[in-house]
Design an enzyme around this catalytic site. Structure first.
Site, mmCIF file in Angstrom:
data_model
loop_
_atom_site.group_PDB
_atom_site.id
_atom_site.type_symbol
_atom_site.label_atom_id
_atom_site.label_comp_id
_atom_site.label_asym_id
_atom_site.label_seq_id
_atom_site.Cartn_x
_atom_site.Cartn_y
_atom_site.Cartn_z
ATOM 1 N N HIS A 72 2.006 50.280 127.626
ATOM 2 C CA HIS A 72 1.831 51.646 128.147
ATOM 3 C C HIS A 72 0.531 52.227 127.614
ATOM 4 O O HIS A 72 0.336 52.288 126.403
ATOM 5 C CB HIS A 72 2.994 52.534 127.720
ATOM 6 N N TYR A 201 8.361 62.914 127.555
ATOM 7 C CA TYR A 201 8.945 63.777 126.520
ATOM 8 C C TYR A 201 9.045 65.180 127.118
ATOM 9 O O TYR A 201 8.022 65.812 127.376
ATOM 10 C CB TYR A 201 8.030 63.831 125.290
ATOM 11 N N PRO A 293 13.681 60.209 115.427
ATOM 12 C CA PRO A 293 13.113 59.212 116.340
ATOM 13 C C PRO A 293 12.066 59.751 117.317
ATOM 14 O O PRO A 293 11.479 58.976 118.065
ATOM 15 C CB PRO A 293 14.343 58.709 117.121
ATOM 16 N N LYS A 297 8.775 56.049 115.383
ATOM 17 C CA LYS A 297 8.066 55.491 114.230
ATOM 18 C C LYS A 297 8.887 54.620 113.294
ATOM 19 O O LYS A 297 8.320 53.892 112.475
ATOM 20 C CB LYS A 297 7.470 56.640 113.388
ATOM 21 N N TYR A 385 0.385 58.417 117.587
ATOM 22 C CA TYR A 385 1.421 57.753 118.384
ATOM 23 C C TYR A 385 1.176 56.248 118.470
ATOM 24 O O TYR A 385 2.119 55.457 118.352
ATOM 25 C CB TYR A 385 1.496 58.379 119.783
HETATM 26 C C1 LIG Z 1 20.951 54.671 116.578
HETATM 27 C C2 LIG Z 1 19.497 54.533 116.180
HETATM 28 C C3 LIG Z 1 18.489 54.690 117.126
HETATM 29 C C4 LIG Z 1 17.145 54.550 116.776
HETATM 30 N N1 LIG Z 1 16.171 54.734 117.704
HETATM 31 C C5 LIG Z 1 14.874 54.599 117.344
HETATM 32 C C6 LIG Z 1 13.827 54.760 118.276
HETATM 33 O O1 LIG Z 1 14.072 55.027 119.451
HETATM 34 N N2 LIG Z 1 12.547 54.595 117.846
HETATM 35 C C7 LIG Z 1 12.255 54.261 116.540
HETATM 36 O O2 LIG Z 1 11.088 54.057 116.182
HETATM 37 N N3 LIG Z 1 13.208 54.131 115.652
HETATM 38 C C8 LIG Z 1 14.507 54.280 116.007
HETATM 39 N N4 LIG Z 1 15.462 54.107 115.095
HETATM 40 C C9 LIG Z 1 15.043 53.761 113.771
HETATM 41 C C10 LIG Z 1 14.751 52.268 113.647
HETATM 42 O O3 LIG Z 1 15.681 51.540 114.396
HETATM 43 C C11 LIG Z 1 14.784 51.924 112.178
HETATM 44 O O4 LIG Z 1 13.768 52.652 111.539
HETATM 45 C C12 LIG Z 1 14.601 50.419 111.914
HETATM 46 O O5 LIG Z 1 15.753 49.723 112.299
HETATM 47 C C13 LIG Z 1 14.324 50.181 110.430
HETATM 48 O O6 LIG Z 1 14.366 48.814 110.167
HETATM 49 P P1 LIG Z 1 14.913 48.293 108.764
HETATM 50 O O7 LIG Z 1 14.806 46.822 108.827
HETATM 51 O O8 LIG Z 1 14.277 49.047 107.677
HETATM 52 O O9 LIG Z 1 16.454 48.738 108.720
HETATM 53 P P2 LIG Z 1 17.675 48.299 109.638
HETATM 54 O O10 LIG Z 1 17.244 47.999 111.012
HETATM 55 O O11 LIG Z 1 18.729 49.328 109.420
HETATM 56 O O12 LIG Z 1 18.139 46.908 109.008
HETATM 57 C C14 LIG Z 1 18.847 46.852 107.788
HETATM 58 C C15 LIG Z 1 19.696 45.587 107.782
HETATM 59 O O13 LIG Z 1 20.362 45.484 106.529
HETATM 60 C C16 LIG Z 1 21.707 45.149 106.749
HETATM 61 N N5 LIG Z 1 22.484 45.644 105.625
HETATM 62 C C17 LIG Z 1 22.909 46.901 105.379
HETATM 63 N N6 LIG Z 1 23.600 46.951 104.227
HETATM 64 C C18 LIG Z 1 23.603 45.702 103.741
HETATM 65 C C19 LIG Z 1 24.177 45.124 102.570
HETATM 66 N N7 LIG Z 1 24.878 45.861 101.698
HETATM 67 N N8 LIG Z 1 24.017 43.806 102.358
HETATM 68 C C20 LIG Z 1 23.304 43.033 103.230
HETATM 69 N N9 LIG Z 1 22.756 43.534 104.360
HETATM 70 C C21 LIG Z 1 22.901 44.857 104.593
HETATM 71 C C22 LIG Z 1 22.048 45.819 108.063
HETATM 72 O O14 LIG Z 1 23.173 45.217 108.693
HETATM 73 C C23 LIG Z 1 20.764 45.604 108.849
HETATM 74 O O15 LIG Z 1 20.771 44.379 109.556
HETATM 75 C C24 LIG Z 1 16.811 54.260 115.433
HETATM 76 C C25 LIG Z 1 17.821 54.107 114.477
HETATM 77 C C26 LIG Z 1 19.150 54.241 114.838
HETATM 78 C C27 LIG Z 1 20.220 54.099 113.760
#
Ligand SMILES: Cc1cc2nc3c(=O)[nH]c(=O)nc-3n(C[C@H](O)[C@H](O)[C@H](O)COP(=O)(O)OP(=O)(O)OC[C@H]3O[C@@H](n4cnc5c(N)ncnc54)[C@H](O)[C@@H]3O)c2cc1C
Length: 391
Positions: A72, A201, A293, A297, A385
Site C-alpha cells: 500500500h 481510518y 492498535p 505498530k 506510519y
Molecule cells: C486482539 C489483538 C489484535 C491486535 N491487532 C493489532 C493490529 O491490528 N496491528 C498491530 O500492529 N498490532 C496489533 N496487535 C498487537 C500485536 O499483535 C502484538 O504487538 C504482537 O503480537 C507482539 O508480538 P510478541 O511476539 O511480542 O507477542 P505475542 O504475539 O503476544 O506472542 C507471545 C507468545 O508467547 C506465548 N506465551 C505467553 N505466555 C507464555 C508462557 N508463560 N510460556 C511460554 N509461552 C508463552 C504466547 O502464547 C505467544 O505465542 C493486536 C493484539 C491483539 C491481542
C-alpha cells in the site's frame, strides 16, 4: 538441555529473534505455551512497516510475503464524510507498508525454523526462569508429561503482555508506565473483497471505524465500542449498520458486506516497562510494551526490538563485548517512546471518548484538517506510519 539463548514465546518477537540468531549461527530453543495450530491461526496485526518487510527479507523469510502481501502506497483519513488520501510513498521518498497477516508471518517463521531442524517446544506448561541475574540462567517447564530444564547463556522474554518473563523480575527493579483508554475495538474478518484498495481510518461522531483487509478476498473491519461490551451485544447486523454509518461518504461509496468469519473485542492500552532487561533476561515485544492498535505498530515494534537484541547477542558471541547488550534497553526505549507517542496521538485524534464534548470534537477536526492539508503534518504522519529508519 543446553542452548545459547532460551527464547520464551513463539509470537513474532520470539520467532524473528530465533531466525536472526540462526542466520548468524547462534543456537536457540523456543519455548511456547500454546500448540502450533493455535499460534498459526491467531488473528492479530496485519500492517508491516517497510523496516519490518526489509528485516524479514534479509532473514530469508520474505518470499511468500512478497508474493501474497499487498503493498500500500497510501491510506485514507476520513472525517465529516469526506476521504483524504495520505500518499505514503510520495511523502517518504519511496517507502510503503505491506498488508500481510501476523499469523502468516508466524507460519513462515515456524516453517523456516522447523525446515532448518531447529527446535520449538510447543505446549510447554509452567515455564519458570531461574537465576536470570547470574551468568548461568536456566528455564524450567513441563512438556509431554516430563519436567525439562534448559541451561543457557541468555533468556529472551518474548512471551507477550500476559507472559511470565516480566513478572520474574524482582519487584522494584522495573518501572511501569501505563494508560488505559475508555474504549475498545470490535473487529470482524469478513469474506468479501475490500471495498477500497487502501486502509480507511474514519473519524465519526458515533466513534471510530477502520476499513482494512487481509487479502483480495478478505476484509478486516473495526468499530470503536465500549471496553466492557461483550460479543453478544454486537450481532452481525449491528456491526454492519455501524460500519455503514461510520464509513459512509457523501459521494455514494458503498461498503461490501459478506459472511463474518471471526469476531473479537480488543481492549486498548499503552504500557511500557523500564528497563527492558534484568541481568541476562531481555524483554522484547509485548512483554515490554503495548500500544493501542491505531498506529498499527505492535508487531513492528516487536520486530524492531529483536533486531537490536539479535545484533547485540551476535556481537557478544563473536567478540565477547557486552556493550551492545548493556545498551539494549536504552536503544530500544528511544523507538518505543516515539511509537508510544504516535500510537497515542493517532488514537486520541480519531476516537470519541465518553466524556468528550463539542470542544474536544472540534479540536480533533482541526487536527485532521491540518494533517490532510499541510504537507509538513502529512509527512510527519507518513514517516511514522511506514516506520522511522532512525530514532
Ligand atoms: C486482539 C489483538 C489484535 C491486535 N491487532 C493489532 C493490529 O491490528 N496491528 C498491530 O500492529 N498490532 C496489533 N496487535 C498487537 C500485536 O499483535 C502484538 O504487538 C504482537 O503480537 C507482539 O508480538 P510478541 O511476539 O511480542 O507477542 P505475542 O504475539 O503476544 O506472542 C507471545 C507468545 O508467547 C506465548 N506465551 C505467553 N505466555 C507464555 C508462557 N508463560 N510460556 C511460554 N509461552 C508463552 C504466547 O502464547 C505467544 O505465542 C493486536 C493484539 C491483539 C491481542
Amino acid at each position: 538441555m543446553r542452548t545459547q539463548v532460551a527464547i520464551v514465546g513463539a509470537g513474532p518477537a520470539g520467532l524473528i529473534l530465533a531466525r536472526l540468531l540462526a542466520c548468524a549461527g547462534v543456537h536457540s530453543i523456543v519455548i511456547e505455551r500454546r500448540d502450533r495450530a493455535y499460534v498459526e491461526h491467531r488473528l492479530r496485526a496485519g500492517v508491516l512497516e517497510q523496516t519490518t518487510v526489509d528485516l524479514l527479507r534479509a532473514a530469508g523469510v520474505g518470499d511468500r510475503m512478497d508474493r501474497e502481501g499487498l503493498v500500500h502506497e497510501g491510506l485514507y483519513l476520513q472525517f465529516d464524510g469526506v476521504r483524504h488520501r495520505i500518499d505514503l510513498r510520495e511523502l517518504t521518498g519511496g517507502r510503503a507498508i505491506t498488508v500481510y497477516g501476523q499469523h502468516e508471518v508466524v507460519k513462515d517463521l515456524i516453517a523456516a525454523r522447523l525446515a532448518a531442524g531447529d527446535e520449538i517446544v510447543f505446549e510447554a506448561d509452567d515455564v519458570r526462569i531461574v537465576d536470570s541475574d547470574s551468568d548461568h540462567p536456566t528455564v524450567h517447564f513441563r512438556a509431554g508429561g516430563e519436567e525439562r530444564t534448559v541451561h543457557c547463556d541468555f533468556v529472551a522474554g518474548c512471551d507477550g503482555f500476559h507472559g511470565i518473563c516480566r513478572t520474574t523480575v524482582p519487584a522494584g527493579a522495573l518501572s511501569t508506565y501505563e494508560r488505559h483508554y475508555p474504549f475498545a475495538w470490535l473487529g470482524i474478518l469478513a469474506q468479501t473483497p475490500p471495498s477500497l484498495d487502501e486502509l480507511i481510518y474514519a473519524h465519526h461522531e458515533r466513534g471510530f471505524a477502520l476499513h482494512s483487509m487481509r487479502s483480495p478476498e478478505l476484509t478486516r473491519l473495526y468499530v470503536q465500542c465500549a471496553p466492557d461490551d461483550t460479543l453478544d451485544m454486537w450481532p452481525d447486523e449491528r456491526v454492519w449498520e455501524e460500519l455503514h454509518l461510520r464509513l459512509s461518504t457523501h459521494d455514494g461509496w458503498r461498503l461490501h458486506e459478506g459472511p463474518v468469519l471471526e469476531k473479537s473485542i480488543a481492549v486498548m492500552r499503552s504500557f511500557v516497562v523500564e528497563p527492558m532487561q534484568y541481568g541476562r533476561l531481555f524483554l522484547a515485544g509485548d512483554a515490554a510494551h503495548v500500544v493501542p492498535p491505531t498506529g498499527a505498530k505492535g508487531l513492528n515494534l516487536a520486530a524492531a526490538d529483536v533486531k537490536v537484541l539479535a545484533a547485540a547477542l551476535i556481537d557478544w558471541y563473536r567478540t565477547g563485548r557486552a556493550d551492545l547488550l548493556e545498551s539494549y534497553s536504552a536503544t530500544c526505549l528511544r523507538r518505543v517512546w516515539r511509537v508510544e507517542h504516535f500510537s497515542w496521538w493517532m488514537t486520541t485524534m480519531l476516537h470519541r471518548a465518553p466524556g468528550d464534548d463539542a470542544f474536544d470534537h472540534r479540536l480533533q477536526l482541526a487536527q485532521l484538517r491540518y494533517v490532510t492539508s499541510s504537507r509538513a503534518a502529512a509527512t510527519s504522519l507518513a514517516e511514522n506510519y511506514v516506520g522511522l529508519e532512525h530514532v
